[in-house]
Write a protein that holds these residues in place. Structure first.
Motif, PDB file in Angstrom:
ATOM      1  N   LYS A   1       0.840  -1.182   0.000  1.00 24.70           N
ATOM      2  CA  LYS A   1       0.000   0.000   0.000  1.00 24.70           C
ATOM      3  C   LYS A   1       0.880   1.238   0.000  1.00 24.70           C
ATOM      4  O   LYS A   1       1.799   1.367   0.810  1.00 24.70           O
ATOM      5  CB  LYS A   1      -0.913  -0.007   1.218  1.00 24.70           C
ATOM      6  CG  LYS A   1      -1.980   1.075   1.169  1.00 24.70           C
ATOM      7  CD  LYS A   1      -2.979   0.910   2.291  1.00 24.70           C
ATOM      8  CE  LYS A   1      -4.069   1.975   2.184  1.00 24.70           C
ATOM      9  NZ  LYS A   1      -5.080   1.819   3.264  1.00 24.70           N
ATOM     10  N   VAL A   2       0.606   2.148  -0.921  1.00 26.52           N
ATOM     11  CA  VAL A   2       1.471   3.297  -1.128  1.00 26.52           C
ATOM     12  C   VAL A   2       0.691   4.583  -0.888  1.00 26.52           C
ATOM     13  O   VAL A   2      -0.459   4.718  -1.300  1.00 26.52           O
ATOM     14  CB  VAL A   2       2.034   3.285  -2.568  1.00 26.52           C
ATOM     15  CG1 VAL A   2       2.903   4.512  -2.800  1.00 26.52           C
ATOM     16  CG2 VAL A   2       2.823   2.015  -2.821  1.00 26.52           C
TER      17      VAL A   2
ATOM     18  N   GLU B   1      -0.284   8.071  -1.895  1.00 29.16           N
ATOM     19  CA  GLU B   1      -0.257   8.664  -3.228  1.00 29.16           C
ATOM     20  C   GLU B   1       0.646   9.890  -3.306  1.00 29.16           C
ATOM     21  O   GLU B   1       1.086  10.268  -4.391  1.00 29.16           O
ATOM     22  CB  GLU B   1      -1.672   9.000  -3.699  1.00 29.16           C
ATOM     23  CG  GLU B   1      -2.338  10.161  -3.019  1.00 29.16           C
ATOM     24  CD  GLU B   1      -3.690  10.487  -3.640  1.00 29.16           C
ATOM     25  OE1 GLU B   1      -3.958  10.019  -4.757  1.00 29.16           O
ATOM     26  OE2 GLU B   1      -4.479  11.205  -2.994  1.00 29.16           O
ATOM     27  N   LYS B   2       0.986  10.481  -2.166  1.00 27.98           N
ATOM     28  CA  LYS B   2       1.904  11.613  -2.181  1.00 27.98           C
ATOM     29  C   LYS B   2       3.304  11.189  -2.609  1.00 27.98           C
ATOM     30  O   LYS B   2       4.096  12.019  -3.060  1.00 27.98           O
ATOM     31  CB  LYS B   2       1.962  12.263  -0.792  1.00 27.98           C
ATOM     32  CG  LYS B   2       0.659  12.929  -0.373  1.00 27.98           C
ATOM     33  CD  LYS B   2       0.791  13.557   0.998  1.00 27.98           C
ATOM     34  CE  LYS B   2      -0.514  14.212   1.441  1.00 27.98           C
ATOM     35  NZ  LYS B   2      -0.400  14.807   2.810  1.00 27.98           N
ATOM     36  N   ASN B   3       3.591   9.898  -2.473  1.00 30.29           N
ATOM     37  CA  ASN B   3       4.911   9.395  -2.833  1.00 30.29           C
ATOM     38  C   ASN B   3       4.983   8.889  -4.279  1.00 30.29           C
ATOM     39  O   ASN B   3       6.040   8.430  -4.725  1.00 30.29           O
ATOM     40  CB  ASN B   3       5.319   8.264  -1.890  1.00 30.29           C
ATOM     41  CG  ASN B   3       5.463   8.740  -0.456  1.00 30.29           C
ATOM     42  OD1 ASN B   3       5.879   9.874  -0.221  1.00 30.29           O
ATOM     43  ND2 ASN B   3       5.107   7.892   0.495  1.00 30.29           N
ATOM     44  N   ILE B   4       3.861   8.944  -4.999  1.00 27.22           N
ATOM     45  CA  ILE B   4       3.826   8.462  -6.382  1.00 27.22           C
ATOM     46  C   ILE B   4       4.148   9.614  -7.331  1.00 27.22           C
ATOM     47  O   ILE B   4       3.503  10.658  -7.298  1.00 27.22           O
ATOM     48  CB  ILE B   4       2.447   7.863  -6.724  1.00 27.22           C
ATOM     49  CG1 ILE B   4       2.156   6.658  -5.829  1.00 27.22           C
ATOM     50  CG2 ILE B   4       2.393   7.457  -8.202  1.00 27.22           C
ATOM     51  CD1 ILE B   4       0.769   6.080  -6.017  1.00 27.22           C
ATOM     52  N   LYS B   5       5.163   9.417  -8.160  1.00 29.98           N
ATOM     53  CA  LYS B   5       5.503  10.385  -9.177  1.00 29.98           C
ATOM     54  C   LYS B   5       4.934   9.937 -10.531  1.00 29.98           C
ATOM     55  O   LYS B   5       4.631   8.765 -10.738  1.00 29.98           O
ATOM     56  CB  LYS B   5       7.017  10.537  -9.286  1.00 29.98           C
ATOM     57  CG  LYS B   5       7.655  11.164  -8.049  1.00 29.98           C
ATOM     58  CD  LYS B   5       7.143  12.582  -7.825  1.00 29.98           C
ATOM     59  CE  LYS B   5       7.841  13.223  -6.631  1.00 29.98           C
ATOM     60  NZ  LYS B   5       7.324  14.602  -6.369  1.00 29.98           N
ATOM     61  N   LYS B   6       4.810  10.885 -11.446  1.00 31.23           N
ATOM     62  CA  LYS B   6       4.230  10.596 -12.757  1.00 31.23           C
ATOM     63  C   LYS B   6       5.151  11.085 -13.870  1.00 31.23           C
ATOM     64  O   LYS B   6       5.817  12.118 -13.737  1.00 31.23           O
ATOM     65  CB  LYS B   6       2.863  11.262 -12.911  1.00 31.23           C
ATOM     66  CG  LYS B   6       1.776  10.684 -12.021  1.00 31.23           C
ATOM     67  CD  LYS B   6       0.454  11.361 -12.315  1.00 31.23           C
ATOM     68  CE  LYS B   6      -0.698  10.702 -11.587  1.00 31.23           C
ATOM     69  NZ  LYS B   6      -2.001  11.295 -11.954  1.00 31.23           N
ATOM     70  N   SER B   7       5.153  10.326 -14.960  1.00 26.24           N
ATOM     71  CA  SER B   7       5.873  10.716 -16.164  1.00 26.24           C
ATOM     72  C   SER B   7       4.977  10.520 -17.370  1.00 26.24           C
ATOM     73  O   SER B   7       4.104   9.647 -17.371  1.00 26.24           O
ATOM     74  CB  SER B   7       7.142   9.874 -16.353  1.00 26.24           C
ATOM     75  OG  SER B   7       8.052  10.057 -15.298  1.00 26.24           O
ATOM     76  N   VAL B   8       5.212  11.315 -18.402  1.00 26.91           N
ATOM     77  CA  VAL B   8       4.534  11.148 -19.683  1.00 26.91           C
ATOM     78  C   VAL B   8       5.603  10.783 -20.714  1.00 26.91           C
ATOM     79  O   VAL B   8       6.538  11.542 -20.945  1.00 26.91           O
ATOM     80  CB  VAL B   8       3.796  12.427 -20.117  1.00 26.91           C
ATOM     81  CG1 VAL B   8       3.112  12.214 -21.473  1.00 26.91           C
ATOM     82  CG2 VAL B   8       2.774  12.844 -19.058  1.00 26.91           C
ATOM     83  N   PHE B   9       5.467   9.582 -21.296  1.00 29.97           N
ATOM     84  CA  PHE B   9       6.402   9.119 -22.319  1.00 29.97           C
ATOM     85  C   PHE B   9       5.766   9.327 -23.688  1.00 29.97           C
ATOM     86  O   PHE B   9       4.597   9.007 -23.885  1.00 29.97           O
ATOM     87  CB  PHE B   9       6.709   7.633 -22.151  1.00 29.97           C
ATOM     88  CG  PHE B   9       7.566   7.285 -20.970  1.00 29.97           C
ATOM     89  CD1 PHE B   9       7.988   8.236 -20.067  1.00 29.97           C
ATOM     90  CD2 PHE B   9       7.957   5.960 -20.763  1.00 29.97           C
ATOM     91  CE1 PHE B   9       8.778   7.906 -18.980  1.00 29.97           C
ATOM     92  CE2 PHE B   9       8.743   5.618 -19.682  1.00 29.97           C
ATOM     93  CZ  PHE B   9       9.166   6.589 -18.789  1.00 29.97           C
TER      94      PHE B   9
ATOM     95  N   THR C   1       0.190   1.375 -14.229  1.00 32.11           N
ATOM     96  CA  THR C   1       0.213   1.456 -12.768  1.00 32.11           C
ATOM     97  C   THR C   1       0.521   0.072 -12.210  1.00 32.11           C
ATOM     98  O   THR C   1       0.578  -0.908 -12.956  1.00 32.11           O
ATOM     99  CB  THR C   1      -1.147   1.902 -12.192  1.00 32.11           C
ATOM    100  OG1 THR C   1      -2.134   0.890 -12.470  1.00 32.11           O
ATOM    101  CG2 THR C   1      -1.607   3.235 -12.766  1.00 32.11           C
ATOM    102  N   ALA C   2       0.702  -0.006 -10.901  1.00 36.10           N
ATOM    103  CA  ALA C   2       0.697  -1.302 -10.242  1.00 36.10           C
ATOM    104  C   ALA C   2      -0.724  -1.860 -10.295  1.00 36.10           C
ATOM    105  O   ALA C   2      -1.700  -1.118 -10.433  1.00 36.10           O
ATOM    106  CB  ALA C   2       1.161  -1.168  -8.792  1.00 36.10           C
ATOM    107  N   LYS C   3      -0.846  -3.176 -10.198  1.00 32.82           N
ATOM    108  CA  LYS C   3      -2.164  -3.804 -10.295  1.00 32.82           C
ATOM    109  C   LYS C   3      -3.135  -3.222  -9.276  1.00 32.82           C
ATOM    110  O   LYS C   3      -4.296  -2.937  -9.595  1.00 32.82           O
ATOM    111  CB  LYS C   3      -2.030  -5.311 -10.076  1.00 32.82           C
ATOM    112  CG  LYS C   3      -3.362  -6.045 -10.072  1.00 32.82           C
ATOM    113  CD  LYS C   3      -3.190  -7.530  -9.783  1.00 32.82           C
ATOM    114  CE  LYS C   3      -4.544  -8.224  -9.723  1.00 32.82           C
ATOM    115  NZ  LYS C   3      -4.402  -9.676  -9.406  1.00 32.82           N
TER     116      LYS C   3
END
Length: 399
Positions: free
Chosen positions: A34-35, A37-45, A133-135
């Motif tokens: 369980k993560v 969401e403040k620790n999740i970063k995002k990228s656009v490829f 994302t993760a499952k």
């Protein structure tokens, strides 16, 4: 990685080249926990390829090698004209196979993806998106909401999510196709937006004659479609891709809260990615498999196709009756051939069901198998042999 701090519409002016070591080296996957969401970063490829097999290979490579637990990725990609069928579909039932090579100057490719779902048509007028994302964090409706918000924010155009989780305008005209692959520990949801697709080519590529195919393969559901540019002529693929990318980065990773540009500028930005062996070791092998006949056609679930042919008067003396042919196809290969031969067509008087054309068994279900076919069937000779052979050929070319 360089962060992108200004909202610029043209993709070419906002993209920085992604660090190869950071994104192309396989990551050892860990058990998903369980993560916050403040620790999740995002990228656009942004894929620099327009080849359907290469882009599907990149998608598969990322799915197999990335750890998305704390790093969500949106991949934006465009393709040259192609028909993309679902993993469990029948290409002969979904696409106009005999005509694909003639529809555009360079033809229309056929590809089978790894995910399920129905058939879609791609060309440079489509914007394709894959959300990784993760499952445990997979949420298709979240992704569609991001797309819908971006279109409204940028163009004031209201696009809704229908009960089938497609994007529609005014509840009935579909502007997207969607599918997903959910594994462990990763998952992805991909969809295509019709922005300015060539609807004439689309119709020709997906047009099918009425053929009697029996199969358990997943069959596409026909829908009324439209391009987004029909509602707003200012919409184009690149500008929309920019809008979706920014919306993705300004939205919290799980709860769909709008964090504005402050949150967007905390993410890892837009990055060009080059789907080559140098960047992604092993991707060439994946692409070769996805392009191969054994994958595109050989993975088709078992089916039978039947047709009847009126026998010309000059070939029969017993009155009007049809020659009936049924082919059974397994793994894209002809497994069985059954003919009902009218009594008047056979000089030996043979009639009834017969599995006689044994030399066709094991051959690919394609027109080329008949190029040098010498058919020997009971007492049939000369024009009658040619008629039966042509009928068999038509069974294949009509689907």
């Amino acid at each position: 990685m360089a962060l992108v701090h200004s909202s610029i519409h043209k993709l070419g002016s906002i993209i920085t080249r992604v660090n190869v070591r950071c994104f192309s080296t396989p990551v050892i996957k860990q058990q998903v926990k369980k993560v916050d969401e403040k620790n999740i970063k995002k990228s656009v490829f942004l894929s620099q390829s327009k080849d359907i097999y290469t882009n599907l290979a990149l998608e598969d490579w990322l799915y197999k090698n990335f750890d998305f637990t704390n790093h969500h990725v949106l991949m934006l990609w465009k393709n040259d004209p192609c028909v993309v069928i679902g993993r469990h579909q029948n290409p002969w039932l979904e696409a106009n196979i005999p005509e694909l090579s003639h529809i555009t100057d360079n033809g229309v490719k056929l590809a089978r993806r790894n995910s399920g779902g129905g058939t879609v048509y791609h060309d440079p007028g489509n914007l394709n998106m894959t959300f990784f994302t993760a499952k445990e964090q997979y949420n298709r409706k979240y992704n569609l909401e991001v797309i819908s918000r971006s279109i409204f924010r940028e163009y004031g155009l209201k696009v809704e999510i229908n009960p089938r989780e497609d994007l529609v305008i005014r509840e009935f005209k579909q502007v997207s196709g969607t599918a997903a692959k959910i594994g462990r520990p990763s998952a992805y949801h991909h969809c295509t937006l019709l922005v300015n697709a060539n609807k004439v080519d689309l119709s020709q590529a997906l047009h099918k004659q009425d053929v009697n195919i029996k199969t358990n393969a997943t069959q596409s559901v026909k829908s009324k479609i439209m391009n987004l540019c029909e509602e707003n002529p200012h919409i184009n693929v690149d500008k929309l891709g920019t809008a979706v990318g920014w919306e993705f980065m300004r939205t919290t990773a799980i709860t769909l809260q709008d964090g504005g540009m402050e949150l967007a500028n905390q993410q890892w930005g837009f990055h060009k990615v080059n789907p080559t062996e140098q960047w992604y070791p092993g991707i060439s092998e994946i692409r070769d498999q996805l392009q191969g006949w054994e994958w595109c056609y050989g993975k088709t679930p078992k089916f039978t196709v039947s047709r009847s042919f009126a026998v010309p008067d000059r070939l029969t003396c017993s009155g009007p009756e049809d020659l009936k042919i049924t082919l059974t196809v397994e793994s894209g290969l002809i497994a069985d051939v059954s003919l009902y031969v009218p009594p008047g067509l056979s000089s030996s008087g043979f009639a009834g069901e017969a599995n006689v054309i044994t030399h066709l068994k094991g051959q690919r279900f394609e027109e080329e198998v008949f190029n040098n076919l010498e058919l020997s069937l009971g007492g049939l000779v000369n024009d009658r042999d040619k008629f039966v052979t042509e009928c068999l050929k038509q069974v294949v070319t009509s689907v």
